[in-house]
Scaffold this motif. Structure first.
Motif, mmCIF file in Angstrom:
data_model
loop_
_atom_site.group_PDB
_atom_site.id
_atom_site.type_symbol
_atom_site.label_atom_id
_atom_site.label_comp_id
_atom_site.label_asym_id
_atom_site.label_seq_id
_atom_site.Cartn_x
_atom_site.Cartn_y
_atom_site.Cartn_z
ATOM 1 N N GLN A 178 34.962 27.334 38.224
ATOM 2 C CA GLN A 178 33.604 27.052 37.753
ATOM 3 C C GLN A 178 32.956 28.286 37.151
ATOM 4 O O GLN A 178 32.160 28.188 36.207
ATOM 5 C CB GLN A 178 32.745 26.541 38.922
ATOM 6 C CG GLN A 178 33.275 25.301 39.613
ATOM 7 C CD GLN A 178 33.425 24.124 38.669
ATOM 8 O OE1 GLN A 178 32.536 23.877 37.847
ATOM 9 N NE2 GLN A 178 34.528 23.416 38.765
ATOM 10 N N ASP A 179 33.273 29.457 37.696
ATOM 11 C CA ASP A 179 32.665 30.702 37.200
ATOM 12 C C ASP A 179 33.717 31.803 37.186
ATOM 13 O O ASP A 179 34.323 32.107 38.211
ATOM 14 C CB ASP A 179 31.498 31.104 38.112
ATOM 15 C CG ASP A 179 30.822 32.373 37.617
ATOM 16 O OD1 ASP A 179 29.910 32.275 36.784
ATOM 17 O OD2 ASP A 179 31.238 33.467 38.061
ATOM 18 N N VAL A 180 33.915 32.387 36.005
ATOM 19 C CA VAL A 180 34.899 33.474 35.856
ATOM 20 C C VAL A 180 34.172 34.710 35.342
ATOM 21 O O VAL A 180 33.567 34.680 34.259
ATOM 22 C CB VAL A 180 36.025 33.079 34.877
ATOM 23 C CG1 VAL A 180 37.010 34.237 34.722
ATOM 24 C CG2 VAL A 180 36.744 31.837 35.369
ATOM 25 N N GLY A 181 34.209 35.783 36.140
ATOM 26 C CA GLY A 181 33.607 37.046 35.711
ATOM 27 C C GLY A 181 34.610 37.853 34.905
ATOM 28 O O GLY A 181 35.747 38.036 35.328
ATOM 29 N N LEU A 182 34.178 38.329 33.733
ATOM 30 C CA LEU A 182 35.063 39.100 32.847
ATOM 31 C C LEU A 182 34.495 40.494 32.625
ATOM 32 O O LEU A 182 33.284 40.657 32.470
ATOM 33 C CB LEU A 182 35.182 38.416 31.472
ATOM 34 C CG LEU A 182 35.656 36.973 31.438
ATOM 35 C CD1 LEU A 182 35.572 36.446 30.013
ATOM 36 C CD2 LEU A 182 37.087 36.886 31.963
ATOM 37 N N LYS A 183 35.388 41.472 32.631
ATOM 38 C CA LYS A 183 34.974 42.829 32.305
ATOM 39 C C LYS A 183 35.487 43.150 30.911
ATOM 40 O O LYS A 183 36.701 43.162 30.666
ATOM 41 C CB LYS A 183 35.544 43.811 33.333
ATOM 42 C CG LYS A 183 35.011 45.219 33.189
ATOM 43 C CD LYS A 183 35.543 46.096 34.324
ATOM 44 C CE LYS A 183 34.971 47.496 34.234
ATOM 45 N NZ LYS A 183 35.507 48.353 35.324
ATOM 46 N N ARG A 184 34.524 43.380 29.973
ATOM 47 C CA ARG A 184 34.899 43.663 28.585
ATOM 48 C C ARG A 184 34.056 44.832 28.091
ATOM 49 O O ARG A 184 32.825 44.780 28.137
ATOM 50 C CB ARG A 184 34.653 42.431 27.712
ATOM 51 C CG ARG A 184 35.090 42.596 26.265
ATOM 52 C CD ARG A 184 34.728 41.344 25.474
ATOM 53 N NE ARG A 184 35.404 40.165 25.986
ATOM 54 C CZ ARG A 184 35.015 38.911 25.688
ATOM 55 N NH1 ARG A 184 33.972 38.708 24.893
ATOM 56 N NH2 ARG A 184 35.678 37.872 26.196
#
Length: 439
Positions: A178-184
């Motif tokens: 449902q929720d994916v945290g991405l580091k960019r």
């Protein structure tokens, strides 16, 4: 020489903690301990200590150790036993005390392994970042905003710190998040309702696959594969990653095929004839260890430290996996699915101990934990003469409400001696072939 001293140090620690488990539990159960020895054979150094004047010894053959308890079944004719002490003899103790004393040795080895792994998890270690290597533009994940180079920071609120965390989450949980945290670019963004599919390739997918080592006497050695060879194709089909290569090798087992490799920037074709598989039907291994370019891998490492609770949990999971692996390996040995040539003895342990010692303090501590776990689990196997064999006898005694007869005990112990003798002999033979004869 360093190999010898590291081996002695390793055995002393692991065997010492094992025997200490028996020793301390015997004291707690008020059983008299006559001797505590590291090693077998002639004592090199002894002293007496404690209210029972227990003899502590370092003996000449450093391949194990033992704790000698007062036991009327094992009293030598020359020994004088105080009648007051007889009530503290091991054989006079209730079943539960005898069970605890025998179980304490392997259990303390397992506890030591769990504590060492927990300590290493808490201290921290370099692990691979959970980053995306490749993603088709046409994929749903791309349309949602996921890009190659992104690092996965969280999945449904659970922090993802390493590739191991990511793979565990994908394998053990679900494939829709449902929720994916991405580091960019150093910033955290989120995408919603991501369906995780095989189209999403994570690092180190796409890196050159290199041979790290070649087993002596293996198919790989016979066809001329060498360390640092880059694996490219199996029968003209490009290899995508290590699992893909393993699957291709197993799929083509017992068939003739061609491997395409790169050696010193030159493409080479190596033919494997099906006749090479004739004596290795069940194993499905050609005898190579695979890996990636260390220089590239090092640029994708991150320091990961776990909390105390996380460390204990991961250590227990790792111990459980190791327990299953040990049982599976032993079962495969008995059913001949694993080659007895894979067994290693004291020389193999000495070389591994020395290598980990040279690598540094933490690799050596980790090796101690691994060997301690191994000793603990193997000693719980229900083979007569091992601790697990005695525990089996006590369970039978509990069920029957009486112990096995001396005749049956003697026969089973001879069988146990035969099994352990054969395994030890094979391990020593393998050690001699590997390290002394070089075959």
């Amino acid at each position: 020489m360093i190999t010898f001293f590291v081996f002695i140090l390793t055995i002393s620690i692991v065997v010492g903690i094992h025997e200490f488990g028996h020793f301390q539990m015997a004291r707690w159960c008020n059983v008299k301990v006559l001797k505590f020895s590291i090693g077998f054979g002639k004592p090199l150094f002894t002293f007496r200590f404690g209210k029972d004047r227990t003899e502590f010894a370092i003996s000449s053959i450093p391949l194990g150790g033992y704790v000698k308890l007062l036991d009327e079944n094992n009293i030598e004719t020359s020994e004088k036993v105080n009648k007051i002490d007889l009530k503290r003899a091991f054989n006079r103790q209730p079943l539960i005390k005898r069970f605890l004393i025998v179980a304490a040795g392997p259990l303390i080895n397992i506890i030591l392994g769990i504590l060492i792994f927990s300590f290493i998890f808490m201290h921290g270690s370099k692990q691979i970042k959970p980053s995306i290597s490749e993603l088709p533009i046409s994929s749903e994940a791309y349309q949602l905003g996921l890009r190659a180079g992104d690092e996965i920071a969280s999945l449904d609120g659970s922090e993802i710190e390493s590739l191991e965390d990511l793979l565990t989450s994908i394998k053990d949980q679900k494939n829709v998040f449902q929720d994916v945290g991405l580091k960019r670019n150093g910033e955290i963004t989120h995408i919603k309702n991501l369906l995780w599919t095989d189209e999403i390739k994570v690092f180190p997918y796409g890196l050159p696959i290199l041979i790290q080592s070649v087993e002596a006497g293996s198919i790989a050695e016979k066809i001329g594969l060498q360390t640092h060879d880059q694996m490219l194709m199996v029968d003209q089909i490009p290899i995508k990653d290590i699992p893909d290569l393993i699957a291709s090798v197993q799929k083509n087992w017992s068939q003739s095929y061609t491997l395409t490799i790169k050696r010193e920037n030159i493409i080479q074709y190596i033919h494997i004839d099906k006749e090479l598989f004739e004596s290795k039907v069940d194993k499905k291994r050609i005898g190579i260890a695979l890996g990636y370019d260390d220089v590239i891998i090092k640029t994708h490492l991150v320091e990961v430290k776990r909390t105390f609770e996380e460390s204990i949990k991961k250590s227990l999971v790792q111990t459980y996996a190791f327990f299953n692996l040990t049982l599976k390996t032993f079962k495969n040995l008995l059913t001949q699915k694993t080659d007895f040539k894979d067994l290693g003895g004291p020389i193999a342990i000495a070389h591994m101990a020395s290598s980990s010692f040279v690598e540094g303090t933490f690799p050596y501590i980790q090796f101690i934990g691994l060997i301690s776990l191994n000793i603990g689990i193997l000693n719980l196997l229900p083979i007569p003469l091992l601790d697990g064999g005695y525990l089996l006898f006590y369970l039978i005694e509990f069920v029957r409400r009486k112990p096995l007869s001396n005749k049956k005990m003697m026969i089973s112990q001879r069988v146990g001696m035969l099994i352990l003798g054969l395994l030890t002999g094979i391990a020593l033979y393998n050690d001699a072939c590997r390290y002394l004869l070089g075959s």
